[in-house]
Write a protein that holds these residues in place. Sequence first.
Motif, short mmCIF file in Angstrom:
data_model
loop_
_atom_site.label_atom_id
_atom_site.label_comp_id
_atom_site.label_asym_id
_atom_site.label_seq_id
_atom_site.Cartn_x
_atom_site.Cartn_y
_atom_site.Cartn_z
N GLY A 225 0.81 -1.21 0.00
CA GLY A 225 0.00 0.00 0.00
C GLY A 225 0.84 1.26 0.00
N ARG A 228 2.35 1.70 -3.51
CA ARG A 228 1.36 2.22 -4.45
C ARG A 228 1.09 3.71 -4.21
N ALA A 229 1.00 4.09 -2.94
CA ALA A 229 0.76 5.50 -2.61
C ALA A 229 1.92 6.36 -3.09
N THR A 232 1.40 6.69 -7.02
CA THR A 232 0.22 7.32 -7.60
C THR A 232 -0.44 8.36 -6.71
N TRP A 234 -1.81 9.50 -2.46
CA TRP A 234 -2.56 8.90 -1.35
C TRP A 234 -4.04 8.70 -1.67
N GLY A 235 -4.52 9.22 -2.77
CA GLY A 235 -5.92 9.02 -3.13
C GLY A 235 -6.18 7.77 -3.94
N GLU A 236 -5.15 7.01 -4.26
CA GLU A 236 -5.30 5.81 -5.10
C GLU A 236 -6.07 4.73 -4.32
N PRO A 237 -7.24 4.26 -4.83
CA PRO A 237 -8.09 3.34 -4.05
C PRO A 237 -7.39 2.07 -3.59
N LEU A 238 -6.62 1.43 -4.50
CA LEU A 238 -5.96 0.18 -4.12
C LEU A 238 -4.98 0.39 -2.98
N LEU A 240 -5.18 2.64 -0.59
CA LEU A 240 -5.95 2.82 0.64
C LEU A 240 -6.53 1.50 1.13
N VAL A 241 -7.01 0.67 0.19
CA VAL A 241 -7.56 -0.63 0.57
C VAL A 241 -6.48 -1.50 1.21
#
Length: 471
Positions: A225, A228-229, A232, A234-238, A240-241
């Motif tokens: 996570g 990924r943040a 892309t 901190w608003g990237e859905p994956l 956050l998930v």
Amino acid sequence: MSHSKVQANAGVSQASRERLILLVLLTASFTLAVDFSILNVALPAIGAEVGFSLEHLQWIATSFALGAAGFTLLFGRVADLYGRRRLFLLGMLLLGISSLVGGLATTPTVLLMARVAQGLATAMVTPAALSLLTTAFPEGPTRARALGLNGALMAAGFTTGAILGGVLADLLSWRWAFFINVAVAVLVLAIAPRILQESRSSSRPRLDLPGAVAVTLALLAIVYGLTRAGETGWGEPLALVMLGAGALLLVAFWVVEQRTATPLISVTILKRSTVAWGNIAGLLAFATETSLVFLITLYLQKVLGFTPLQAGLSFAVLGAGTVIGGIIGPKLIGRIGAKKAIVLGLLIQAAATLPLAFLGLDRTWMPFLLILTFVGGVANLAAIVGFMVTATSGLPDEEQGLATGLATMSQQVGITMGIPVMSALVTARLHALGDETPQSVLSSLSSAITVNAAFCVLTAVLVGLFLGRKP
């Protein structure tokens, strides 16, 4: 031969053996620390030769970090139960084989499999080596010096990786970043079985499999996570998930540990403020300094226009500072104690980091940068040695693998999480400013460097308030 001569020879022999043990264990730890960063500056060349698209290049680094950070705590406990020497040797064998495969890889799949295996080898070797170190040397100044050297080489290894990666990419080939590991593994495997004694817990309780699965999946989710943040935002859905899933799995892990008869981590050990706050300090010490290396790399290449080789060589001064800090750290602890060494080290690190937020657009700022990174490197290592001593002291030998597993996990999660957090800050600021220009990159880096220094101050304050406080 007189009795006094026999004693003298025995003393010399024991001292020589201890030095050899230290050399073998530190060589292994340093090599694994180098692996975290050695491929970073060579990623474009690797992508072009092996066939990675630009957006998938980061998986060369992330696949290693997932294995290294995700499985460290599990293997630290396995070392306690089934033998630290055995796990150390098995991990070095895996490192040698996976590095050979990585160096010969011609497809992305094979290279990523090799990097995952290198990460697993790191998760096996690092806590085993550290627990062998703490059980080979008695608690006190001798152990503090050994841990100081270990901390210095771990931190210097990350910096050295950036330097060595640039040199190899420009002068030879990125494949030598893998082949060097093969040579080190062969050397260590030739010497280690003759000098290392087996060390493990006297009891053999069952391994806490549910706890091991929960904490491993939690760390994997958090590291993924954060990565990924960093790519892309901190608003990237994956992203956050995955971060949310990691947090939930950590809660599940805590519940499991309270209810099982043979926990992976005893709840009582986590209630020790030296263990809890020592590891928090270590995690943030590694996160702030390694992510600062990342930010400075961007400054050197994106703002000043340095080549990868020039950027890598610029970190030699910082590397020297970390080695000096590792030597000074134990002496500082001997005078003022580990807690004060952590606090003082982090505050000086913050004082050396914050002025870097005011760097300019031309190369006349380089002397200023080199001096500050040197001072920050010395201070950071003093804090890291304080963390290592704090987090592994006052515990019986049968818990050393667990304590060193926690300490190693803190190191590796810190190294892994610091860069994506700072990268996400830079990315968010760049998006707000619009076009990517040297000026906008500099402004974005300045914001992230300020946050980095603030983390140092916050950690120093929390450690000063809570480390050593009785529950």
